[in-house]
Write an enzyme that holds these catalytic residues in place. Structure first.
Site, PDB file in Angstrom:
ATOM      1  N   CYS A  10     -30.436  78.836 -61.265  1.00  0.00           N
ATOM      2  CA  CYS A  10     -31.592  79.182 -62.006  1.00  0.00           C
ATOM      3  C   CYS A  10     -32.900  78.318 -61.463  1.00  0.00           C
ATOM      4  CB  CYS A  10     -31.504  79.310 -63.359  1.00  0.00           C
ATOM      5  SG  CYS A  10     -30.913  77.835 -64.358  1.00  0.00           S
ATOM      6  N   ASN A  13     -32.385  74.738 -64.737  1.00  0.00           N
ATOM      7  CA  ASN A  13     -30.922  74.421 -64.907  1.00  0.00           C
ATOM      8  C   ASN A  13     -30.588  73.686 -66.062  1.00  0.00           C
ATOM      9  OD1 ASN A  13     -28.602  71.911 -63.236  1.00  0.00           O
ATOM     10  ND2 ASN A  13     -28.262  73.825 -64.055  1.00  0.00           N
ATOM     11  N   CYS A  15     -30.858  76.317 -68.835  1.00  0.00           N
ATOM     12  CA  CYS A  15     -30.422  77.439 -69.739  1.00  0.00           C
ATOM     13  C   CYS A  15     -29.566  78.282 -69.303  1.00  0.00           C
ATOM     14  CB  CYS A  15     -31.814  78.192 -70.028  1.00  0.00           C
ATOM     15  SG  CYS A  15     -33.136  77.582 -71.127  1.00  0.00           S
ATOM     16  N   ARG A  16     -29.810  79.179 -68.123  1.00  0.00           N
ATOM     17  CA  ARG A  16     -28.898  80.339 -67.714  1.00  0.00           C
ATOM     18  C   ARG A  16     -27.730  79.868 -66.778  1.00  0.00           C
ATOM     19  NH1 ARG A  16     -33.730  83.606 -64.980  1.00  0.00           N
ATOM     20  NH2 ARG A  16     -34.375  81.322 -64.931  1.00  0.00           N
ATOM     21  N   SER A  17     -28.120  78.694 -65.899  1.00  0.00           N
ATOM     22  CA  SER A  17     -26.976  78.246 -64.943  1.00  0.00           C
ATOM     23  C   SER A  17     -25.951  77.671 -65.813  1.00  0.00           C
ATOM     24  CB  SER A  17     -27.763  77.847 -63.654  1.00  0.00           C
ATOM     25  OG  SER A  17     -28.429  76.584 -63.912  1.00  0.00           O
ATOM     26  N   ASP A 125     -34.746  85.415 -68.016  1.00  0.00           N
ATOM     27  CA  ASP A 125     -34.947  83.848 -68.624  1.00  0.00           C
ATOM     28  C   ASP A 125     -35.369  83.945 -70.080  1.00  0.00           C
ATOM     29  OD1 ASP A 125     -35.675  81.305 -68.904  1.00  0.00           O
ATOM     30  OD2 ASP A 125     -37.298  81.358 -67.286  1.00  0.00           O
TER      31      ASP A 125
HETATM   32  P1  4NP Z   1     -33.489  78.276 -66.942  1.00  0.00           P
HETATM   33  O1  4NP Z   1     -34.697  78.370 -68.011  1.00  0.00           O
HETATM   34  O2  4NP Z   1     -34.038  78.510 -65.561  1.00  0.00           O
HETATM   35  O3  4NP Z   1     -32.748  79.351 -67.224  1.00  0.00           O
HETATM   36  O4  4NP Z   1     -33.158  77.057 -66.888  1.00  0.00           O
HETATM   37  C1  4NP Z   1     -35.887  77.740 -67.681  1.00  0.00           C
HETATM   38  C2  4NP Z   1     -35.881  76.272 -68.272  1.00  0.00           C
HETATM   39  C3  4NP Z   1     -37.064  75.545 -68.159  1.00  0.00           C
HETATM   40  C4  4NP Z   1     -37.985  76.165 -67.560  1.00  0.00           C
HETATM   41  C5  4NP Z   1     -38.138  77.379 -67.025  1.00  0.00           C
HETATM   42  C6  4NP Z   1     -37.141  78.248 -67.214  1.00  0.00           C
HETATM   43  N1  4NP Z   1     -39.469  75.379 -67.489  1.00  0.00           N
HETATM   44  O5  4NP Z   1     -40.374  75.677 -67.018  1.00  0.00           O
HETATM   45  O6  4NP Z   1     -39.448  74.058 -67.698  1.00  0.00           O
END
Ligand code: 4NP
Length: 156
Positions: A10, A13, A15-17, A125
């Site tokens: 994702c 790294n 939240c989703r992955s 997200d």
């Molecule tokens: P992820 O979510 O891609 O599902 O881990 C996010 C986590 C952090 C950020 C964006 C999306 N960020 O902008 O820091």
């Protein structure tokens, strides 16, 4: 057939992955499959960080402890080391296609490509969302994990 190895990717790294990794570990364990599993982000902001506390809580509620997971950024070697590189959303997929080395051997797909009726769709997200959005992410991760396990069992 090489031993299956699946990398979930994702943006951050955190939240989703990690949730996809957790759901897939649980699914693979239930089925007694031998699969190498990891997750990574296209971005570098959260390298070395544990998953978002909301993602940790969601996984734990569903029986998986992910507190020890640590963020890392996807690297060229991943496209050779893993048999499947699985993007959580379409932006991640586009970024992965851009950085994929010419000698990549991994199959590149979206997680929801493995789910009947959701081909081509993104896992939303939840980072700027609320707790309930992490439940939606978990449900998508579980559906994707089942579909992906079916796919890999079919290939084996
Ligand atoms: P992820 O979510 O891609 O599902 O881990 C996010 C986590 C952090 C950020 C964006 C999306 N960020 O902008 O820091």
């Amino acid at each position: 057939m090489p031993r299956p190895a699946v990398l979930f990717v994702c943006l951050g790294n955190i939240c989703r992955s990690p949730l996809a990794e957790a759901a897939f570990r649980r699914e693979v364990e239930r089925r007694g499959l031998e699969v190498e599993i990891d997750s990574a982000g296209t971005g570098s902001w959260h390298v070395g960080h544990p998953p978002d506390r909301r993602a940790q809580a969601t996984a734990l509620r569903n029986g998986v402890d992910i507190a020890h997971y640590r963020g890392r950024q996807v690297e060229p070697e991943d496209f050779r080391r893993f048999t499947h590189v699985v993007a959580l959303d379409r932006d991640n997929l586009a970024d992965l296609k851009r950085i994929r080395p010419s000698d990549a051997t991994a199959e590149l797909l979206l997680l929801l490509d493995a789910v009947e009726g959701r081909r081509g769709k993104s896992v939303a997200d939840p980072y700027y969302g609320e707790d309930k959005d992490f439940d939606t992410t978990w449900a998508d991760a579980v559906a994707g994990a089942k579909g992906l396990a079916d796919l890999i069992e079919g290939e084996g």
